[in-house]
Design a protein around this motif. Structure first.
Motif, PDB file in Angstrom:
ATOM      1  N   VAL A  40      37.205 -29.476 -21.033  1.00  0.00           N
ATOM      2  CA  VAL A  40      38.234 -28.333 -20.800  1.00  0.00           C
ATOM      3  C   VAL A  40      39.554 -29.061 -20.447  1.00  0.00           C
ATOM      4  N   PHE A  41      40.491 -28.894 -20.855  1.00  0.00           N
ATOM      5  CA  PHE A  41      41.725 -29.164 -20.417  1.00  0.00           C
ATOM      6  C   PHE A  41      42.551 -28.243 -19.759  1.00  0.00           C
ATOM      7  N   ARG A  42      42.886 -28.948 -18.575  1.00  0.00           N
ATOM      8  CA  ARG A  42      43.855 -28.132 -17.671  1.00  0.00           C
ATOM      9  C   ARG A  42      45.082 -28.776 -17.317  1.00  0.00           C
ATOM     10  N   ARG A  43      46.120 -27.808 -17.240  1.00  0.00           N
ATOM     11  CA  ARG A  43      47.308 -28.659 -16.761  1.00  0.00           C
ATOM     12  C   ARG A  43      48.123 -27.484 -15.334  1.00  0.00           C
ATOM     13  N   GLU A  44      48.402 -28.102 -14.456  1.00  0.00           N
ATOM     14  CA  GLU A  44      49.082 -27.363 -13.724  1.00  0.00           C
ATOM     15  C   GLU A  44      49.964 -26.287 -13.975  1.00  0.00           C
ATOM     16  N   GLY A  45      49.434 -24.910 -13.614  1.00  0.00           N
ATOM     17  CA  GLY A  45      50.330 -23.845 -14.138  1.00  0.00           C
ATOM     18  C   GLY A  45      49.980 -23.258 -15.384  1.00  0.00           C
ATOM     19  N   ARG A  46      49.137 -23.902 -16.138  1.00  0.00           N
ATOM     20  CA  ARG A  46      48.863 -23.276 -17.335  1.00  0.00           C
ATOM     21  C   ARG A  46      47.310 -22.852 -17.515  1.00  0.00           C
ATOM     22  N   THR A  47      47.027 -22.014 -18.494  1.00  0.00           N
ATOM     23  CA  THR A  47      45.834 -21.619 -18.707  1.00  0.00           C
ATOM     24  C   THR A  47      44.689 -22.681 -19.251  1.00  0.00           C
ATOM     25  N   PRO A  48      43.588 -22.840 -18.663  1.00  0.00           N
ATOM     26  CA  PRO A  48      42.749 -23.880 -19.055  1.00  0.00           C
ATOM     27  C   PRO A  48      42.264 -23.570 -20.555  1.00  0.00           C
ATOM     28  N   MET A  49      41.872 -24.541 -21.382  1.00  0.00           N
ATOM     29  CA  MET A  49      41.367 -24.435 -22.653  1.00  0.00           C
ATOM     30  C   MET A  49      40.601 -25.320 -23.221  1.00  0.00           C
ATOM     31  N   SER A  50      39.582 -25.079 -24.053  1.00  0.00           N
ATOM     32  CA  SER A  50      38.938 -26.126 -24.880  1.00  0.00           C
ATOM     33  C   SER A  50      39.418 -26.387 -26.134  1.00  0.00           C
ATOM     34  N   LEU A  51      38.871 -27.315 -26.811  1.00  0.00           N
ATOM     35  CA  LEU A  51      39.457 -27.581 -28.245  1.00  0.00           C
ATOM     36  C   LEU A  51      38.095 -27.638 -29.306  1.00  0.00           C
ATOM     37  N   LYS A  52      38.564 -27.041 -30.074  1.00  0.00           N
ATOM     38  CA  LYS A  52      37.420 -27.240 -31.547  1.00  0.00           C
ATOM     39  C   LYS A  52      38.310 -27.675 -32.691  1.00  0.00           C
ATOM     40  N   LEU A  53      37.587 -28.831 -33.365  1.00  0.00           N
ATOM     41  CA  LEU A  53      38.126 -29.481 -34.740  1.00  0.00           C
ATOM     42  C   LEU A  53      37.485 -28.662 -35.740  1.00  0.00           C
ATOM     43  N   VAL A  54      38.301 -28.498 -36.793  1.00  0.00           N
ATOM     44  CA  VAL A  54      38.001 -27.762 -38.051  1.00  0.00           C
ATOM     45  C   VAL A  54      38.347 -28.425 -39.249  1.00  0.00           C
ATOM     46  N   ASP A  55      37.748 -28.819 -40.118  1.00  0.00           N
ATOM     47  CA  ASP A  55      37.760 -29.598 -41.109  1.00  0.00           C
ATOM     48  C   ASP A  55      38.324 -28.720 -42.199  1.00  0.00           C
ATOM     49  N   LEU A  56      39.500 -28.513 -42.755  1.00  0.00           N
ATOM     50  CA  LEU A  56      39.854 -27.625 -43.801  1.00  0.00           C
ATOM     51  C   LEU A  56      38.993 -27.821 -45.312  1.00  0.00           C
ATOM     52  N   TYR A  85      43.139 -27.558 -36.920  1.00  0.00           N
ATOM     53  CA  TYR A  85      42.829 -27.555 -38.419  1.00  0.00           C
ATOM     54  C   TYR A  85      43.069 -28.903 -39.010  1.00  0.00           C
ATOM     55  N   HIS A  86      42.254 -29.721 -39.607  1.00  0.00           N
ATOM     56  CA  HIS A  86      42.718 -30.916 -40.068  1.00  0.00           C
ATOM     57  C   HIS A  86      42.146 -31.092 -41.550  1.00  0.00           C
ATOM     58  N   ARG A  87      42.558 -32.021 -42.297  1.00  0.00           N
ATOM     59  CA  ARG A  87      42.358 -32.314 -43.604  1.00  0.00           C
ATOM     60  C   ARG A  87      42.328 -33.995 -43.612  1.00  0.00           C
ATOM     61  N   GLY A  88      40.933 -34.579 -43.681  1.00  0.00           N
ATOM     62  CA  GLY A  88      40.984 -36.065 -43.844  1.00  0.00           C
ATOM     63  C   GLY A  88      41.349 -36.555 -42.599  1.00  0.00           C
ATOM     64  N   GLY A  89      41.313 -35.862 -41.372  1.00  0.00           N
ATOM     65  CA  GLY A  89      41.731 -36.493 -39.946  1.00  0.00           C
ATOM     66  C   GLY A  89      43.227 -36.239 -39.841  1.00  0.00           C
ATOM     67  N   LEU A  90      44.058 -35.684 -40.565  1.00  0.00           N
ATOM     68  CA  LEU A  90      45.335 -35.539 -40.393  1.00  0.00           C
ATOM     69  C   LEU A  90      45.389 -33.931 -39.879  1.00  0.00           C
ATOM     70  N   ILE A  91      46.169 -33.740 -39.051  1.00  0.00           N
ATOM     71  CA  ILE A  91      46.357 -32.437 -38.384  1.00  0.00           C
ATOM     72  C   ILE A  91      47.097 -31.488 -39.375  1.00  0.00           C
ATOM     73  N   HIS A  92      46.642 -30.269 -39.719  1.00  0.00           N
ATOM     74  CA  HIS A  92      47.309 -29.501 -40.546  1.00  0.00           C
ATOM     75  C   HIS A  92      48.226 -28.375 -39.880  1.00  0.00           C
ATOM     76  N   HIS A  93      47.572 -27.905 -38.976  1.00  0.00           N
ATOM     77  CA  HIS A  93      47.729 -26.708 -38.078  1.00  0.00           C
ATOM     78  C   HIS A  93      47.072 -26.504 -36.984  1.00  0.00           C
ATOM     79  N   TYR A  94      47.468 -25.681 -36.093  1.00  0.00           N
ATOM     80  CA  TYR A  94      46.497 -25.358 -34.852  1.00  0.00           C
ATOM     81  C   TYR A  94      46.764 -23.882 -34.643  1.00  0.00           C
ATOM     82  N   ASP A  95      45.830 -23.257 -34.013  1.00  0.00           N
ATOM     83  CA  ASP A  95      45.863 -21.852 -33.578  1.00  0.00           C
ATOM     84  C   ASP A  95      45.177 -21.939 -31.875  1.00  0.00           C
ATOM     85  N   VAL A  96      45.581 -20.941 -31.131  1.00  0.00           N
ATOM     86  CA  VAL A  96      45.260 -20.794 -29.988  1.00  0.00           C
ATOM     87  C   VAL A  96      44.590 -19.401 -29.905  1.00  0.00           C
TER      88      VAL A  96
END
Length: 183
Positions: A40-56, A85-96
């Protein structure tokens, strides 16, 4: 205060990154202590979030994978998921996404309210049937679409109960014990 992103805890060193930690989770009046390795990633004053990697290049996540991700976030009380979202380990884009929107990641989607109601039924079933101190139980799903469950008391070697088993005396005779006697 802290200024960087931290996994799991509110301050550096609170919990080791990627190591299992405990969460208290409440489901329909049942309190559970659940172990999870969710980062769980937390930053003071920000909403906590988790991370999911998805291979395109991979298939769309199946219902089981999306359900597992949603359940991890729900248990940890994490309101958001960053999907990278990544392809071959390179980040393509992300969504929250909001945690309740994770259900739409899979085909077919699931209903979080239905999952929580089923979890409550399973917990009530276990609370009712796991009554013997010192006993050890196995809970097994039958793989059916109806979500059938069978509870085995391995200490006594019997089928303790099955979900939907309303017969008088169900689970008290037969099962592994009866099979052994008939052999």
């Amino acid at each position: 205060g802290t200024s960087g992103y931290y996994a799991s805890g509110d301050v550096p060193g609170d919990r080791a990154f990627g190591k299992p930690h405990l969460f208290e989770w409440q489901v329909h009046g049942h309190r559970l202590l659940v172990e999870s390795s969710l980062a769980v990633f937390r930053r003071e004053g920000r909403t906590p979030m988790s991370l999911k990697l998805v291979d395109l290049d991979a298939e769309r996540p199946n219902t089981g994978a999306a359900l597992s991700t949603w359940l991890d976030n729900a248990i940890a009380g994490v309101p958001e998921l960053a999907v990278c979202y990544h392809r071959g380990g390179l980040i393509h884009h992300y969504d929250v996404l909001q945690t309740d929107d994770i259900a739409a990641l899979c085909a077919p989607p699931f209903d979080p309210d239905v999952i929580l109601a089923y979890a409550a039924r399973v917990l009530e079933f276990l609370q009712h049937h796991c009554a013997d101190d010192g006993s050890q139980y196995w809970l097994l799903g039958d793989g059916s679409a109806e979500g059938g469950l069978h509870l085995y008391d391995v200490t006594k070697g019997i089928v303790a109960a099955s979900v939907g088993d309303e017969r008088p005396g169900a689970g008290t005779t037969g099962g592994a014990e009866g099979a052994a006697e008939g052999a």
